[in-house]
Design a protein around this motif. Structure first.
Motif, PDB file in Angstrom:
ATOM      1  N   UNK A   1      30.256  75.349  57.287  1.00  0.00           N
ATOM      2  CA  UNK A   1      29.918  76.833  56.313  1.00  0.00           C
ATOM      3  C   UNK A   1      31.145  77.704  56.264  1.00  0.00           C
ATOM      4  N   UNK A   2      31.986  77.404  56.952  1.00  0.00           N
ATOM      5  CA  UNK A   2      33.186  78.328  57.271  1.00  0.00           C
ATOM      6  C   UNK A   2      34.106  78.448  56.055  1.00  0.00           C
ATOM      7  N   UNK A   3      34.750  79.513  55.829  1.00  0.00           N
ATOM      8  CA  UNK A   3      35.542  79.453  54.675  1.00  0.00           C
ATOM      9  C   UNK A   3      37.224  79.774  55.316  1.00  0.00           C
ATOM     10  N   UNK A   4      36.990  79.365  56.648  1.00  0.00           N
ATOM     11  CA  UNK A   4      38.482  79.380  57.074  1.00  0.00           C
ATOM     12  C   UNK A   4      38.780  77.916  57.927  1.00  0.00           C
ATOM     13  N   UNK A   5      39.884  77.704  58.232  1.00  0.00           N
ATOM     14  CA  UNK A   5      40.386  76.684  59.064  1.00  0.00           C
ATOM     15  C   UNK A   5      40.316  76.778  60.336  1.00  0.00           C
ATOM     16  N   UNK A   6      40.282  78.024  60.873  1.00  0.00           N
ATOM     17  CA  UNK A   6      40.145  78.214  62.370  1.00  0.00           C
ATOM     18  C   UNK A   6      39.102  78.601  62.931  1.00  0.00           C
ATOM     19  N   UNK A   7      38.771  78.627  64.200  1.00  0.00           N
ATOM     20  CA  UNK A   7      37.683  78.846  64.952  1.00  0.00           C
ATOM     21  C   UNK A   7      36.511  77.828  65.056  1.00  0.00           C
ATOM     22  N   UNK A   8      36.967  76.533  65.061  1.00  0.00           N
ATOM     23  CA  UNK A   8      36.097  75.204  65.107  1.00  0.00           C
ATOM     24  C   UNK A   8      35.965  75.014  66.498  1.00  0.00           C
ATOM     25  N   UNK A   9      36.646  75.470  67.494  1.00  0.00           N
ATOM     26  CA  UNK A   9      36.770  74.802  68.797  1.00  0.00           C
ATOM     27  C   UNK A   9      35.378  74.466  69.249  1.00  0.00           C
ATOM     28  N   UNK A  10      34.488  75.395  69.134  1.00  0.00           N
ATOM     29  CA  UNK A  10      32.908  75.497  69.660  1.00  0.00           C
ATOM     30  C   UNK A  10      32.149  74.305  69.126  1.00  0.00           C
ATOM     31  N   UNK A  11      32.591  73.971  67.725  1.00  0.00           N
ATOM     32  CA  UNK A  11      31.753  72.969  67.096  1.00  0.00           C
ATOM     33  C   UNK A  11      32.338  71.470  67.431  1.00  0.00           C
ATOM     34  N   UNK A  12      33.433  71.316  68.204  1.00  0.00           N
ATOM     35  CA  UNK A  12      33.956  69.910  68.445  1.00  0.00           C
ATOM     36  C   UNK A  12      32.678  69.181  69.172  1.00  0.00           C
TER      37      UNK A  12
ATOM     38  N   UNK B   1      41.793  72.869  66.983  1.00  0.00           N
ATOM     39  CA  UNK B   1      41.166  73.984  67.718  1.00  0.00           C
ATOM     40  C   UNK B   1      41.204  73.780  69.138  1.00  0.00           C
ATOM     41  N   UNK B   2      40.613  72.726  69.587  1.00  0.00           N
ATOM     42  CA  UNK B   2      40.237  72.594  71.058  1.00  0.00           C
ATOM     43  C   UNK B   2      41.620  72.474  71.530  1.00  0.00           C
ATOM     44  N   UNK B   3      42.511  71.907  71.155  1.00  0.00           N
ATOM     45  CA  UNK B   3      43.863  71.564  71.482  1.00  0.00           C
ATOM     46  C   UNK B   3      44.306  70.204  71.780  1.00  0.00           C
ATOM     47  N   UNK B   4      43.678  69.138  70.937  1.00  0.00           N
ATOM     48  CA  UNK B   4      43.878  67.826  70.851  1.00  0.00           C
ATOM     49  C   UNK B   4      45.092  67.573  69.830  1.00  0.00           C
ATOM     50  N   UNK B   5      46.106  67.086  70.099  1.00  0.00           N
ATOM     51  CA  UNK B   5      47.101  67.001  69.192  1.00  0.00           C
ATOM     52  C   UNK B   5      47.471  65.497  68.772  1.00  0.00           C
TER      53      UNK B   5
END
Ligand SMILES: CC(C)[C@H](C(=O)O)[C@@H](O)C(=O)O
Ligand code: SF4
Length: 779
Positions: free
Chosen positions: A575-586, A640-644
């Motif tokens: 439900x976010x309108x951004x691309x960032x800040x999703x680490x918690x949801x992973x 966001x978590x750091x996985x590349x």
């Protein structure tokens, strides 16, 4: 490079593909023209934001149609005054209002909440005649495959691609493989296309169609109505396919004719003549062919947490003891625990708590008719806590009400709701509670899909309705109908009836609009909508990518197959309108559990444990990582978590594509190599080195573990140079304009598009929501 289509026999897919090639580049990557782009509120905010930040416009508003579906409440809209008062969930409201703001700003035709034509994107496209045979159709939604029922090439895309299509009206594509599934003979009475597609997915698995476009063919398919064909193609994505397609025929033309946006008069004739040429040529070659006997298909439901866990209703829950493959076996054990089922339990003895009839798979008028025929004269069983019917669109609802279906449902104890995605994935308030078991007509039974710890069983509308009446799963062939007397139940609708009812559905009068909808959206206070991102130092658009060369980082093991994007990032984080800040949801459901106070506590999931908390490379042993939904939030969350980089045997197509758009490198490797060479290092939290320019993988001492991995040259080129797709495509303006000139002439029946929609209820002077007068916008 000038593209010359093959002169030999071609498949339906080849023909539609060829007709849309704007440019072919040296690397076998194609630029395809997109005829129809559907937009909804979940996957578009970041795309419009990217467009705005880059100062770009929507190239073809006439090829674009937007609506809201995922987030909206389905309770009665009788008292609808404004989004502010009607949508109680803040993040949902923000997403809907963001779309309203965007369509207003960019002039995109839009069906908002006070429009009778609002509905699930995949229901409204065909209803309006926006979806046409032989077209290319995209949407930031995996079930765009639905539209393939018209013989269109229709597939889901991620948000970066939504931005790409909005800006350029094209998409960069590789050619998929051709696969044909032929269904011989006739389906038995009462067997629906939902049973058939579940049967097929049970047979070929959720990765069975990976890398392919599936053409459904054969006598049983040709006999299906358009709506039944849509249910089939809808779930092609659940078989891992890029798209599903069915040859356009008389049934297609009859369905399409007279729709608001279908071509008229001479243009109609021209269109039909063209559409008739699209069928697969006699000697065309398929990379994969599967034949099925229709007679083998009986009512089918799912027992587990993947659409491939499909079984005939007469069967029993499978026993992991009978499975040798260790990954399959542990997946099965996990699914049984999650679903609260014991091996060998007969499916028909399983009790149900809730019933959901709706979704883009089975929320159309024929679906509601077949469910109503079952329900008529009955009452819900005592153990049913809630049963709801959610029409796929406002027009389906209107039609059902005109036929009195709502009364049948309500008399039996079902709730009759307004159109939307609803409990299919519960981004709105319609969710299951933990451990509740649902008979659902939707398309996905993933863990947590209909609510945390919820248990979903997929089936046809008639079977779901019958489960509601019986209180447990039941074979529809044994169900006692009470409504024979009045010509119901209609398990099959004659084409004559169908035509009459269908035309009635579109012969609607616009309802009186509430005072502040949608013409007054312009006056709405959209205060909570940031028009610019506040939290990113650079303006996010798809151009902000760093080059990817070599990556040395800690590797983490993930011993699972079919990791769907619902599991990678559950719906509440979309439900976010951004691309960032999703680490918690992973991997939220796997990484956290709730304590007694309802607070999130970390589990011992690998990414919660040192040293893997800092993992940059995820090593997956099972097939089909990232299957399911098109949510680009999945790669955003991983990054966001750091996985590349991710290394797995295979991927869901859309996820694979989305990863590249975000500088995340997905590598395909043979399962045995992963297990033998990489997993031992990942299990110890060791470092691996991914060398993209040389396409190899090394250990931290520089020993080569994998001396070559495959990657499409174009994708590699973009990653190592950090190139932005939109930028690359915009350099091909010359080819796009040339194609558009050809299209205006050869495919003139596609012109006009959504700009022909009439909004009778919106006084001209106030038509702020849509600006129909600009068709082709200059960059
Ligand atoms: C929200 C959207 C990205 C998603 C999809 O792509 O399918 C949704 O419709 C779903 O069914 O999970
Ligand atoms: S699958 Fe469900 S959530 Fe996705 S578009 Fe269809 S109805 Fe909506």
């Amino acid at each position: 490079m000038v593209y010359t289509p093959s002169k030999g026999p071609r498949t339906l897919y080849d023909k539609v593909f060829d007709a849309h090639v704007v440019h072919q580049d040296e690397n076998d990557s194609f630029l395809l023209y997109i005829d129809r782009h559907l937009v909804h509120e979940v996957t578009s905010p970041q795309a419009f934001e990217g467009l705005e930040n880059a100062g770009r416009k929507v190239r073809r508003i006439d090829c674009t149609l937007a609506t809201v579906d995922h987030n909206i409440p389905t309770e009665s809209r009788k008292n609808f005054k404004s989004l502010d008062t009607f949508i109680k969930q803040n993040d949902s409201r923000l997403q809907v209002k963001t779309l309203e703001n965007n369509v207003k700003q960019f002039g995109v035709p839009y069906f908002g909440m006070s429009e009778a034509r609002q509905g699930i994107v995949h229901t409204i496209g065909p209803e309006e005649g926006f979806t046409l045979p032989g077209t290319t159709v995209v949407c930031g939604d995996s079930h765009t495959s639905t539209h393939g029922a018209f013989g269109s090439l229709a597939f889901g895309i991620g948000t970066s691609e939504v931005e790409h299509v909005l800006a350029t009206q094209t998409i960069i594509q590789a050619k998929s493989k051709n696969m044909r599934i032929t269904v011989n003979g006739k389906l038995s009475a009462g067997i629906t296309s939902k049973d058939l597609i579940l049967y097929i997915i049970g047979l070929i698995g959720t990765a069975g169609g990976t890398g392919s476009v599936i053409e459904f063919a054969g006598e049983a398919i040709e006999a299906l109505s358009m709506e039944a064909r849509m249910s089939m193609c809808n779930m092609a994505i659940e078989a891992g396919a890029r798209a599903g397609m069915i040859k356009p025929d008389e049934i297609t033309f009859q369905y399409t004719k007279g729709r608001p946006l279908a071509p008229k008069g001479a243009e109609w004739e021209k269109a039909v003549a063209y559409w008739k040429t699209l069928g697969t040529d006699k000697d065309a070659k398929f990379d994969h062919e599967i034949e099925i006997e229709a007679i083998d298909v009986i009512p089918t439901i799912t027992w587990g947490t993947s659409p491939q866990d499909a079984l005939p209703i007469t069967g029993a829950v499978p026993d992991p003891k009978n499975v040798n493959d260790p990954i399959k076996k542990s997946g099965m054990e996990r699914a049984l625990t999650y679903m609260g089922l014991k091996a060998n339990t007969p499916l028909m003895s399983i009790k149900v708590d809730k019933v959901f009839i709706g979704s883009c798979t089975n929320g159309r008028i024929e679906d509601l008719r077949s469910a109503a025929a079952v329900v008529k004269g009955h009452k819900l069983a005592d153990n049913i806590k809630l049963a709801m019917v959610v029409p796929g669109s406002g027009l389906v609802k209107k039609q059902a009400e005109a036929e009195g279906l709502h009364n049948i449902f309500q008399e039996a104890g079902f709730e009759w709701r307004e159109a939307g995605c609803s409990m299919c994935l519960g981004m709105n308030p319609d969710i299951l509670n933990a451990y509740e078991r649902c008979a659902s007509t939707s398309n996905r039974n993933f863990e947590g899909r209909q609510g945390a710890l919820s248990r979903t069983h997929l089936m046809s509308p008639a079977m779901a309705a019958a489960a509601g009446i019986s209180g447990h799963f039941i074979d529809i062939r044994e169900f006692e109908y009470k409504s024979q007397d009045e010509g119901s139940p209609k398990l099959e609708v004659t084409s004559e009836d169908e035509r009459e009812l269908e035309s009635a559905a579109y012969d609607h009068v616009e309802p009186a609009q509430p005072e502040d909808a949608p013409q007054d959206v312009a006056n709405d206070e959209l205060k909570d909508i940031p028009t610019k991102s506040n939290d990113a130092p650079t303006k996010p658009s798809s151009s902000s990518m760093k080059p990817f060369l070599t990556l040395e980082g800690i590797s983490a093991p993930l011993d699972k197959a079919n990791v769907d994007t619902d599991a990678i990032i559950p719906k509440q984080f979309l439900k976010t309108i951004k691309r960032t800040g999703l680490k918690k949801g992973l991997f939220y459901e796997w990484r956290f559990h709730k304590d007694d106070q309802g607070k999130d506590q970390e589990t011992d999931f690998v990414l919660n444990v040192e040293p893997w908390r800092k993992a940059e490379i995820l090593i997956v042993t099972g097939d089909n990582f990232g299957c399911g939904s098109s949510r680009e939030h999945a790669p955003w969350a991983l990054k966001d978590f750091g996985i590349k980089s991710i290394i797995a045997p295979s991927y869901g197509d859309i996820f694979y594509n989305n990863s590249f758009k975000n500088g995340l490198l997905p590598i395909r490797l043979d399962q045995q190599i992963i297990i033998d060479k990489l997993i031992p290092i990942a299990n110890k939290g060791g470092k691996l080195c991914v060398d993209l320019p040389n396409q190899r993988i090394l250990d931290s001492n520089g020993n080569v573990l994998v001396d070559h991995f495959e990657i499409e040259p174009f994708r590699k080129h973009c990653l190592v140079n950090g190139l932005d797709d939109i930028g690359i495509t915009l350099q091909k303006e010359e080819f796009i304009s040339k194609y558009e000139a050809l299209r205006r002439d050869k495919y003139s029946f596609l012109e006009g598009g959504s700009k022909l929609l009439k909004f009778d209820n919106i006084p001209k002077r106030k038509a702020a929501v849509t600006t129909f007068d600009t068709v082709h916008q200059d960059w």
